[in-house]
Design an enzyme around this catalytic site. Structure first.
Site, short mmCIF file in Angstrom:
data_model
loop_
_atom_site.label_atom_id
_atom_site.label_comp_id
_atom_site.label_asym_id
_atom_site.label_seq_id
_atom_site.Cartn_x
_atom_site.Cartn_y
_atom_site.Cartn_z
N HIS A 20 10.85 -1.34 -7.35
CA HIS A 20 9.95 0.12 -7.72
C HIS A 20 9.23 0.22 -9.10
O HIS A 20 8.53 0.17 -9.61
CB HIS A 20 10.52 1.40 -7.15
N ASP A 24 0.88 -0.94 -3.06
CA ASP A 24 2.02 -1.83 -2.09
C ASP A 24 2.49 -3.47 -2.04
O ASP A 24 1.82 -3.70 -2.64
CB ASP A 24 0.85 -2.12 -0.51
N ARG A 44 11.50 8.12 3.81
CA ARG A 44 12.44 6.61 3.53
C ARG A 44 13.97 7.47 3.33
O ARG A 44 13.85 8.59 3.50
CB ARG A 44 11.63 5.98 2.17
N LEU A 76 -5.93 2.35 5.42
CA LEU A 76 -5.81 2.94 4.18
C LEU A 76 -4.64 4.61 4.10
O LEU A 76 -4.23 4.70 3.38
CB LEU A 76 -7.41 4.41 4.82
N SER A 77 -4.29 4.20 5.01
CA SER A 77 -2.70 4.91 5.44
C SER A 77 -2.98 6.10 4.54
O SER A 77 -1.70 7.32 3.81
CB SER A 77 -1.60 4.29 4.23
N GLU A 83 -16.67 0.31 -1.04
CA GLU A 83 -15.87 -0.42 -0.40
C GLU A 83 -15.03 -0.63 -0.95
O GLU A 83 -13.67 -0.35 -1.29
CB GLU A 83 -16.62 -1.34 -1.68
N GLY A 90 8.67 -3.50 -2.18
CA GLY A 90 9.95 -3.91 -1.41
C GLY A 90 10.08 -4.51 -1.13
O GLY A 90 11.10 -5.72 -0.98
N ARG A 91 8.72 -5.55 -0.49
CA ARG A 91 9.03 -6.75 -0.28
C ARG A 91 9.17 -7.98 -1.65
O ARG A 91 9.45 -8.85 -1.25
CB ARG A 91 7.11 -7.43 1.07
N ASN A 142 6.12 9.35 2.49
CA ASN A 142 6.80 9.30 1.84
C ASN A 142 8.18 9.68 1.78
O ASN A 142 9.50 9.21 1.28
CB ASN A 142 6.52 8.87 1.11
#
Length: 249
Positions: free
Chosen positions: A46, A29, A80, A204-205, A216, A32-33, A77
């Protein structure tokens, strides 16, 4: 009748210091940021994310990780913008084309989980070609989750269980966790030991929900394009100091 498989050994035995993980999964993840912080288009993030995949998959082998599972494209996704989805598919094509020889040379087996057959026919053909070429590899396993959603995976497994019971192949009285797991996409992989999510998000998406029951969890602030071998090694060091009890003392 479907026979019950022998239970897979739990990492860490019946409790204690975690040690080294066999199976690590990463929610990649922050692409984009990463791009936004540099005033670049999202596709630049990407692209850099694909470079991180290369670095981390190599580092995982060097660190002795048996299975590395990467969340590349979720079933959500598709929401998008079409241009971004097209860019992501183009990067996947390039990755498969450019990495297949190294995977073969390094003895890495490529596995794909999720409904990848919903992708474009040429991409499906590329995926299946790489999977076939690496099928008998005896080194590490790289698992790519494509058009994957854990809830959908569990529902599909439940349907297959119901069909097996209907057809007399499975006695419902013998159904337990171990038998159910044989119907999941990950049925032939070792138990998940460590789930990492980058970029500081803590969810966790819809990724490996069943498999993460006793894994863990590690959430790191590093954006995925900046994640590398050193970051992975630090994550393994953190994991190695944890106590895994699996419900015991």
């Amino acid at each position: 009748m479907i026979s019950r498989p022998a239970p897979a050994p739990l990492a860490g035995g019946d409790g204690g210091i975690a040690g080294a993980p066999r199976h690590v999964a990463i929610i990649m993840d922050g692409n984009g940021r990463w791009a936004k912080a540099r005033r670049l288009p999202r596709i630049a993030g990407h692209r850099q994310g694909v470079e991180a995949v290369r670095k981390v998959s190599r580092a995982a082998r060097e660190l002795g990780i048996e299975v590395l599972t990467l969340y590349a494209f979720s079933s959500e996704n598709w929401r998008r913008p079409p241009a971004e989805v097209s860019d992501l598919m183009g990067l996947l094509r390039r990755f498969l084309r450019n990495e297949v020889e190294e995977l073969v040379r390094e003895g890495v087996r490529l596995r794909v989980i999720g409904d990848y057959r919903a992708l474009s026919p040429d991409l499906v053909e590329m995926v299946e070609d790489v999977v076939e070429r690496t099928r008998d590899a005896e080194g590490a396993t790289l698992v790519i989750a494509l058009n994957y959603g854990s809830q959908r995976e569990i529902l599909a497994a439940a349907r297959r269980v119901a069909e097996a019971a209907r057809d007399g192949v499975l006695n419902p009285d013998t159904l337990d966790e171990a038998v159910f797991e044989t119907f999941l996409d990950t049925h032939d992989l070792p138990p998940l030991d460590l789930m990492i999510r980058t970029s500081g998000e803590q969810r966790l998406s819809n990724f490996l929900l069943w498999q993460a029951a006793y894994a863990e969890l590690l959430f790191v602030d590093t954006l995925w394009p900046d994640f590398d071998g050193a970051t992975l090694a630090a994550a393994l060091s953190s994991y190695g100091m944890r106590h895994r009890r699996f419900g015991g003392l």
